[in-house]
Design a protein around this motif. Structure first.
Motif, short mmCIF file in Angstrom:
data_model
loop_
_atom_site.label_atom_id
_atom_site.label_comp_id
_atom_site.label_asym_id
_atom_site.label_seq_id
_atom_site.Cartn_x
_atom_site.Cartn_y
_atom_site.Cartn_z
N GLU A 1 0.86 -1.18 0.00
CA GLU A 1 0.00 0.00 0.00
C GLU A 1 0.89 1.23 0.00
O GLU A 1 1.63 1.47 0.95
CB GLU A 1 -0.90 0.03 1.25
CG GLU A 1 -2.12 -0.86 1.18
CD GLU A 1 -3.12 -0.48 0.08
OE1 GLU A 1 -3.11 0.71 -0.35
OE2 GLU A 1 -3.87 -1.36 -0.34
N PRO B 1 5.20 -8.07 7.59
CA PRO B 1 5.02 -6.68 7.19
C PRO B 1 6.31 -5.88 7.35
O PRO B 1 7.05 -6.06 8.33
CB PRO B 1 3.95 -6.15 8.15
CG PRO B 1 3.87 -7.13 9.26
CD PRO B 1 4.46 -8.42 8.82
N VAL B 2 6.58 -5.02 6.39
CA VAL B 2 7.76 -4.15 6.40
C VAL B 2 7.37 -2.77 5.90
O VAL B 2 6.29 -2.59 5.33
CB VAL B 2 8.89 -4.70 5.49
CG1 VAL B 2 9.37 -6.07 5.94
CG2 VAL B 2 8.45 -4.73 4.03
N MET B 3 8.24 -1.79 6.13
CA MET B 3 8.06 -0.47 5.51
C MET B 3 9.07 -0.37 4.38
O MET B 3 10.26 -0.59 4.59
CB MET B 3 8.31 0.63 6.54
CG MET B 3 8.03 2.04 6.03
SD MET B 3 6.28 2.35 5.66
CE MET B 3 5.64 2.65 7.31
N LEU C 1 7.58 8.03 7.36
CA LEU C 1 7.32 6.59 7.24
C LEU C 1 8.27 5.77 8.13
O LEU C 1 7.86 4.76 8.70
CB LEU C 1 7.44 6.14 5.78
CG LEU C 1 6.44 6.81 4.82
CD1 LEU C 1 6.57 6.22 3.43
CD2 LEU C 1 5.01 6.70 5.32
N LEU D 1 7.85 -2.27 12.44
CA LEU D 1 8.07 -2.78 11.08
C LEU D 1 9.53 -2.53 10.70
O LEU D 1 10.03 -1.41 10.86
CB LEU D 1 7.19 -2.05 10.06
CG LEU D 1 5.69 -1.96 10.33
CD1 LEU D 1 5.03 -1.09 9.26
CD2 LEU D 1 5.08 -3.35 10.36
N GLY E 1 5.74 2.88 1.43
CA GLY E 1 4.49 2.31 1.89
C GLY E 1 4.72 1.03 2.66
O GLY E 1 5.85 0.57 2.80
N VAL E 2 3.61 0.50 3.16
CA VAL E 2 3.71 -0.76 3.89
C VAL E 2 3.60 -1.91 2.90
O VAL E 2 2.83 -1.86 1.94
CB VAL E 2 2.61 -0.89 4.97
CG1 VAL E 2 3.01 -0.11 6.22
CG2 VAL E 2 1.26 -0.41 4.46
N ALA F 1 7.23 3.32 11.06
CA ALA F 1 7.71 1.93 11.11
C ALA F 1 8.20 1.57 12.51
O ALA F 1 7.92 0.48 13.02
CB ALA F 1 8.83 1.75 10.09
N ARG G 1 4.35 -6.46 2.36
CA ARG G 1 4.50 -7.75 3.03
C ARG G 1 5.55 -8.57 2.29
O ARG G 1 5.40 -8.86 1.10
CB ARG G 1 3.16 -8.48 3.04
CG ARG G 1 3.00 -9.43 4.21
CD ARG G 1 1.65 -10.11 4.16
NE ARG G 1 0.59 -9.35 4.83
CZ ARG G 1 0.37 -9.38 6.15
NH1 ARG G 1 1.15 -10.09 6.94
NH2 ARG G 1 -0.63 -8.69 6.67
N VAL H 1 12.53 -1.54 8.28
CA VAL H 1 12.55 -0.60 7.16
C VAL H 1 13.48 -1.14 6.07
O VAL H 1 14.63 -1.47 6.35
CB VAL H 1 13.04 0.80 7.61
CG1 VAL H 1 13.18 1.73 6.42
CG2 VAL H 1 12.08 1.39 8.64
#
Lengths: 319, 321
Positions: free
Chosen positions: B84, B109-111, B143, B152, B101-102, B147, B104, B154
């Motif tokens: 996203e 999940p990662v940034m 962002l 999340l 964005g975020v 994160a 997967r 990065v």
């Protein structure tokens, strides 16, 4: 040439161009107002033009010696120098450029760091030397800056840095780029420990130095009319192909755009920074500033006394 | 001249064109030219191998900006199961030269934050040739801080000629935006992996490049200044770019030797663009490996380790005084 000069026979005409050059020595020409100035007087005035207040560039050592109290100065990391692992060579060898810069300036690299006192309170101060390869930041500059900052961390005393730099030192390639990350990282530690860092940007502060340590002050301060920015005006001109706005990238422009907290005249630097640091560290008010600048005032008196011997050479005192 | 191929790739382009022609003829010809095609394909392969076995640093620089080189948005669908895109710096604007964005990665999940160049003229202008303005760096910062808040890791993808040298960029504090990112990334409490996928252009690259590990695709470059820029300043002639590229040591191989880069991700024969799928698979493996290693560390230790890495950058000596 004016109409009057044209009227004069050529043999009594004097050539203005040759007259404008000022011999090295007792007299200096101000880049700001073109006035011819008596050097000892300019030096007494911290290299600021007494007529137009143009701030002349200053060597790192002189900067620290005039900024810090005369008592108890100690240089930090004086032995650190660049090692040229890349064996970089363009039209000249980097090693030869380094040696030439060292000879010309008497410094090992472009940053000088000292622990000392400002109006009696301890702090660490570092200063870039623009004469040393344009004050460019390579590994030695980065390491010296970090060692100075580490002294601040150890002792819990503020850090001040006077920058004057064209940016990263190309001859050290990626090593020099990474000094931006290194110096910024140590400033993150200072921030965590709530130790004040004041960045004073002097003419010029550009490129990698501006885009790292110089913009990371709790206070960002600039001297009047200093050129400060990321990209050089010429590069921008080539990119946008339009005339740059008046005063672009000068201190006053940065103040207007919110990039710096204040513009401070060099002659007020000691008292203004001491005042701010006093408040940030919950110290006592500096009290009588006349008293507090006693050390510096004495020095000025001594210089003044010396120069009175040469009164015959001196221009009439300004009113 | 085939514009999709660099100068030194032209012999490959010619052979490939010949093979294409033969195939076309082959459809209706009676003679069996399958053998000839096979022979040419083998020749093409060994030609490519020999050209790519000894690329000069300047040729690698050209590879890193190859017109067909995959950009951040090209990798995203290949690498991630979901993505996203998030926009804007919440202060001034949204800079299309940096996307984020975020996402997967293999379920986690990662940034993701990366520079973005454009492919066609209009797109190139829209992306400002991958040269971010302060709002791009400030979006990246926003962002990254998000994160950290949501635990999340990065991942950043570096591919820029440099930060944009423009009037507006200066007015809005290009230096400050870059500097702030450097300071925040040094201490951001979540794993950060920076991967140079194309051009690692100076401060504009480093501003999303500080972290726990630095990866480079084989034919990417990372440098304090472009070879052309360096040549015009130090050699007073942009023609000397290849000398400058050599002196600056901008290739992944050289930087790995110098200890400034942790891992090289090998590219498919002829470069990432010749087989983006294979490239993505290798990149995904490298990212996952690195990430698993970092996530295994105690968070405190991970931050200390990052800090020590940063402090170790430098080539200096203590002079005998």
């Amino acid at each position: 040439m004016s109409w009057f000069e044209k009227l004069m026979p050529s043999r009594i005409r004097t050539d203005n161009a040759t007259k404008r050059g000022v011999p090295e020595g007792l007299w200096v020409r101000c880049e700001g107002c073109d006035a011819t100035l008596y050097r000892p007087e300019v030096e007494r005035n911290l290299d600021v033009c007494p007529k137009c207040s143009h701030h002349r560039r200053m060597s790192a050592r002189r900067r620290l010696e005039t900024f810090l109290d005369s008592e108890g100065r100690e240089e930090i990391a004086a032995d650190i120098e660049s090692s040229d692992v890349l064996k970089f060579r363009d039209s000249k060898k980097y090693k030869d450029r380094l040696i030439a810069a060292q000879k010309a300036t008497g410094e090992r690299d472009a940053l000088v760091v000292m622990q000392g006192q400002l109006l009696g309170r301890p702090l660490v101060a570092s200063a870039f030397d623009f004469r040393f390869m344009g004050g460019s930041m390579g590994s030695a500059v980065g390491e010296r800056f970090v060692r100075g900052a580490n002294r601040s961390l150890e002792k819990g005393i503020p850090l001040v840095c006077f920058s004057a730099s064209g940016g990263a030192r190309m001859q050290e390639a990626l090593f020099s780029l990474l000094q931006m990350a290194k110096t910024s990282a140590v400033l993150a530690r200072l921030q965590e420990e709530r130790i004040p860092f004041i960045s004073v940007m002097t003419d010029p502060t550009m490129g990698g130095v501006s885009a790292s340590l110089a913009m990371l002050g709790d206070l960002n301060v600039a001297e009047p009319n200093a050129l400060i920015g990321f990209a050089g005006p010429r590069v921008i001109q080539q990119t946008v192909r339009e005339t740059l706005p008046e005063g672009f990238q000068r201190s006053e422009f940065l103040l207007e755009h919110g990039a710096i907290d204040m513009i401070v005249d060099r002659r007020d630097m000691r008292s203004r920074l001491a005042s701010v640091l006093g408040m940030l560290t919950h110290g006592p008010a500096p009290g009588n500033v006349e008293d507090a600048t006693g050390a510096a005032a004495d020095e000025v008196d001594v210089i003044a006394a010396d120069s009175s011997d040469e009164a015959a050479d001196a221009p009439p005192p300004r009113s | 001249m085939n514009p999709d191929f660099l100068d030194f790739e032209q012999p490959i382009a010619e052979l490939e064109a010949k093979i294409r022609d033969l195939r076309y003829v082959g459809d209706d010809a009676e003679v069996n030219i399958q053998e000839e095609i096979q022979r040419l394909e083998d020749k093409c392969r060994s030609l490519t191998e020999s050209i790519f076995a000894k690329l000069s640093p300047w040729q690698v620089a050209q590879m890193s900006r190859h017109p067909r080189r995959p950009y951040t948005l090209d990798y995203i669908p290949e690498l991630f199961d979901e993505f996203e895109e998030l926009h804007g710096d919440r202060a001034y604007g949204d800079d299309p030269a940096i996307v984020g964005g975020v996402a997967r990665l293999d379920g986690r999940p990662v940034m993701l934050i990366g520079h973005q160049k454009g492919r066609q003229t209009r797109d190139k202008i829209h992306r400002n040739f991958g040269m971010p303005r302060p709002e791009g760096y400030r979006k990246a910062l926003r962002l990254m801080e998000m994160a950290e808040r949501f635990h999340l890791p990065v991942l950043t993808f570096i591919d820029t000629p440099g930060a944009y040298p423009g009037v507006g960029a200066e007015e809005r504090g290009q230096s400050e935006a870059i500097a702030r990112n450097l300071r925040v990334m040094a201490r951001l409490d979540t794993p950060i992996i920076a991967t140079v996928i194309g051009e690692g252009g100076s401060g504009g690259a480093l501003a999303i490049g500080v972290g726990d590990a630095t990866l480079m695709l084989q034919y990417s470059t990372y440098s304090v200044i472009s070879p052309e820029g360096c040549a015009s300043i130090l050699w007073k002639s942009a023609e000397k770019a290849s000398d400058a590229a050599e002196a600056l040591g901008i290739t992944s191989e050289r930087l790995k030797e110098l200890g400034l880069v942790d891992r090289i991700v090998p590219e498919p024969l002829g470069g990432a663009h010749r087989d983006p799928e294979a490239m993505s698979a290798r990149l995904r493996t490298a990212l996952l490996d690195t990430l698993v290693g970092l996530e295994g560390l105690d968070p405190r230790k991970r931050l200390d380790r990052r800090y020590r890495r940063l402090m170790d950058y430098g080539a200096f000596q203590e002079a005998a005084s």
